[in-house]
Scaffold this motif. Structure first.
Motif, short mmCIF file in Angstrom:
data_model
loop_
_atom_site.label_atom_id
_atom_site.label_comp_id
_atom_site.label_asym_id
_atom_site.label_seq_id
_atom_site.Cartn_x
_atom_site.Cartn_y
_atom_site.Cartn_z
N CYS A 128 2.38 8.26 -16.26
CA CYS A 128 1.81 8.63 -17.55
C CYS A 128 1.96 7.43 -18.47
CB CYS A 128 2.53 9.83 -18.16
SG CYS A 128 2.09 11.40 -17.40
N GLY A 129 0.90 7.13 -19.22
CA GLY A 129 0.97 5.98 -20.11
C GLY A 129 -0.22 5.09 -19.94
N GLU A 130 -0.10 3.87 -20.43
CA GLU A 130 -1.25 2.99 -20.54
C GLU A 130 -1.62 2.31 -19.23
OE1 GLU A 130 -2.67 -0.56 -23.60
OE2 GLU A 130 -0.85 0.61 -23.96
N ILE A 131 -0.64 2.12 -18.34
CA ILE A 131 -0.88 1.28 -17.17
C ILE A 131 -1.21 2.10 -15.93
CG2 ILE A 131 0.36 -0.16 -15.51
CD1 ILE A 131 -0.84 -1.63 -17.85
N SER A 132 -2.12 1.57 -15.12
CA SER A 132 -2.49 2.19 -13.86
C SER A 132 -1.51 1.77 -12.77
CB SER A 132 -3.91 1.77 -13.46
OG SER A 132 -4.14 2.05 -12.10
N PRO A 133 -1.11 2.70 -11.89
CA PRO A 133 -0.23 2.33 -10.78
C PRO A 133 -0.93 1.47 -9.74
CG PRO A 133 -0.92 4.62 -10.58
CD PRO A 133 -1.39 4.16 -11.92
N LEU A 134 -2.24 1.24 -9.90
CA LEU A 134 -2.95 0.36 -8.98
C LEU A 134 -2.37 -1.05 -8.97
CD1 LEU A 134 -6.60 1.53 -9.64
CD2 LEU A 134 -5.48 1.52 -7.41
N LYS A 135 -1.64 -1.40 -10.03
CA LYS A 135 -1.02 -2.72 -10.06
C LYS A 135 0.11 -2.85 -9.03
CE LYS A 135 -3.43 -4.87 -13.19
NZ LYS A 135 -4.16 -6.11 -12.90
N ALA A 136 0.55 -1.73 -8.45
CA ALA A 136 1.56 -1.78 -7.39
C ALA A 136 0.93 -1.86 -6.01
CB ALA A 136 2.46 -0.55 -7.47
N LEU A 137 -0.40 -1.76 -5.92
CA LEU A 137 -1.06 -1.68 -4.62
C LEU A 137 -0.88 -2.94 -3.80
CD1 LEU A 137 -2.82 -0.03 -2.74
CD2 LEU A 137 -4.83 -0.86 -3.97
N HIS A 138 -1.00 -4.10 -4.42
CA HIS A 138 -0.83 -5.38 -3.72
C HIS A 138 0.51 -5.41 -3.00
CE1 HIS A 138 -0.40 -10.06 -4.19
NE2 HIS A 138 -0.46 -9.69 -2.92
N TYR A 139 1.57 -5.03 -3.69
CA TYR A 139 2.89 -5.06 -3.08
C TYR A 139 3.02 -4.04 -1.96
CZ TYR A 139 7.82 -4.05 -2.42
OH TYR A 139 9.03 -3.81 -1.85
N LEU A 140 2.45 -2.84 -2.13
CA LEU A 140 2.54 -1.82 -1.09
C LEU A 140 1.86 -2.27 0.20
CD1 LEU A 140 1.93 1.42 -3.18
CD2 LEU A 140 4.07 0.69 -2.11
N ILE A 141 0.68 -2.86 0.09
CA ILE A 141 0.00 -3.38 1.28
C ILE A 141 0.84 -4.47 1.93
CG2 ILE A 141 -2.07 -4.55 2.12
CD1 ILE A 141 -3.61 -3.23 -0.18
N HIS A 142 1.44 -5.30 1.09
CA HIS A 142 2.27 -6.40 1.57
C HIS A 142 3.52 -5.89 2.31
CE1 HIS A 142 3.98 -10.49 1.39
NE2 HIS A 142 5.12 -9.93 1.04
N SER A 143 3.96 -4.66 2.02
CA SER A 143 5.23 -4.15 2.55
C SER A 143 5.11 -3.44 3.89
CB SER A 143 5.85 -3.17 1.53
OG SER A 143 6.12 -3.81 0.31
N PHE A 144 3.88 -3.17 4.35
CA PHE A 144 3.70 -2.42 5.58
C PHE A 144 2.76 -3.17 6.53
CE2 PHE A 144 4.90 0.75 2.49
CZ PHE A 144 5.74 1.61 3.20
N ASP A 145 3.03 -3.03 7.84
CA ASP A 145 2.09 -3.52 8.86
C ASP A 145 1.03 -2.44 9.04
OD1 ASP A 145 3.49 -5.91 9.36
OD2 ASP A 145 4.87 -4.88 10.71
N THR A 146 -0.19 -2.72 8.60
CA THR A 146 -1.17 -1.66 8.43
C THR A 146 -2.44 -1.94 9.24
OG1 THR A 146 -0.35 -1.32 6.19
CG2 THR A 146 -2.48 -0.37 6.73
N ASP A 147 -2.82 -0.98 10.09
CA ASP A 147 -4.10 -1.04 10.80
C ASP A 147 -5.19 -0.30 10.04
OD1 ASP A 147 -3.15 -2.46 13.15
OD2 ASP A 147 -2.09 -0.64 13.69
N ILE A 148 -4.84 0.85 9.48
CA ILE A 148 -5.77 1.67 8.71
C ILE A 148 -5.12 2.00 7.37
CG2 ILE A 148 -7.13 3.80 8.63
CD1 ILE A 148 -7.95 2.18 10.99
N MET A 149 -5.88 1.89 6.28
CA MET A 149 -5.40 2.30 4.96
C MET A 149 -6.40 3.25 4.33
SD MET A 149 -3.90 -1.19 3.20
CE MET A 149 -5.46 -2.09 3.32
#
Length: 271
Positions: free
Chosen positions: A146-167
């Motif tokens: 809740c608030g002004e910022i979108s959690p999408l700004k954490a997406l780069h780090y989340l992708i970086h943290s997992f070995d991902t074949d499908i997202m």
């Protein structure tokens, strides 16, 4: 869109918009025998146990400038783990304008955002096919702010943290807030696609599909890894150990599994 992201709108009271990011990832592996399947599940449980997942969510919390109020974590038997963080607004008084634009967020090096009345959760689901040698690991991460910022700004780090074949990535803005004149605002930032929050070097690795309902502020992106190297999907073996026929069959099974997850339907393949 209701306004430009560069406009700093004066609000009446607190920003009551709820922004929810759901990040769903799959890792796929070929495990020929029961022993290999069990070893894969054991490896995944070790690699993504509750302790490491807690570290990842703490980094997400730091990225968005939040205080962690409570942590609940659990490793399950026989497999899987869950972590939930209850978080509140961090020490940042004003959100920098650079963090309101439609661009990828940082890796966890600095505190740049703020939020309140929010939570972050992760649940993992290791599993395997009973007779076709396919094992999968799924992790579901939800960041609600809740608030002004979108959690999408954490997406780069989340992708970086997992070995991902499908997202599979979903983003939605709920509720409304008011400006100083009482006018309702149902979204407070510009967004064209979730893809714009993923760095170009990462987007080059994936085939992507967007399904967006702009008038409802609902955004959906699916990603499937482009490059296929069989060695990356064999647990305890290399493709050099396989016959040409084994290579063909295993490759077909793995690609079918990836396509079924990506397109959300079962596919019949002639051997």
């Amino acid at each position: 869109m209701e306004h430009s992201a560069n406009e700093r709108i004066k609000l009446h009271g607190f920003n009551n918009l709820t922004k929810s990011l759901s990040f769903n990832m799959y890792d796929i592996c070929y495990t020929e025998t029961k022993k290999e399947r069990e070893a894969y599940i054991e490896y995944i449980d070790e690699q993504y146990n509750a302790e490491r997942l807690t570290d990842i969510l703490n980094n997400v919390s730091n990225l968005i400038g939040a205080h962690v109020l409570n942590i609940a974590k659990q490793d399950y038997v026989p497999q899987g783990a869950s972590v939930t963080l209850l978080i509140s607004e961090g020490p940042v008084v004003e959100v920098p304008e650079a963090q309101l634009d439609e661009s990828p967020g940082p890796l966890p090096e600095s505190v740049v955002m703020q939020l309140d009345k929010s939570h972050i959760t992760v649940h993992t689901y290791p599993e395997y096919h009973p007779n076709e040698g396919i094992s999968t690991f799924r992790a579901d991460i939800d960041v609600s702010t809740c608030g002004e910022i979108s959690p999408l700004k954490a997406l780069h780090y989340l992708i970086h943290s997992f070995d991902t074949d499908i997202m599979t990535i979903d983003y939605r803005v709920r509720g409304f807030t008011r400006d100083i004149h009482g006018k309702k605002l149902f979204i407070d930032h510009d967004i064209n696609s979730i893809q714009n929050y993923i760095p170009d070097n990462m987007k080059e690795l994936y085939d992507m599909i967007d399904v967006n309902v702009y008038q409802e502020h609902i955004f959906h992106t699916k990603c499937k890894l482009k490059k296929f190297d069989l060695n990356n999907y064999l647990f305890g073996h290399t493709k050099e150990e396989l016959s040409p026929e084994q290579t063909r069959q295993i490759t077909a099974r793995l690609k079918t599994e990836m396509d079924e997850i990506f397109y959300g339907k079962n596919i019949t393949v002639d051997e």
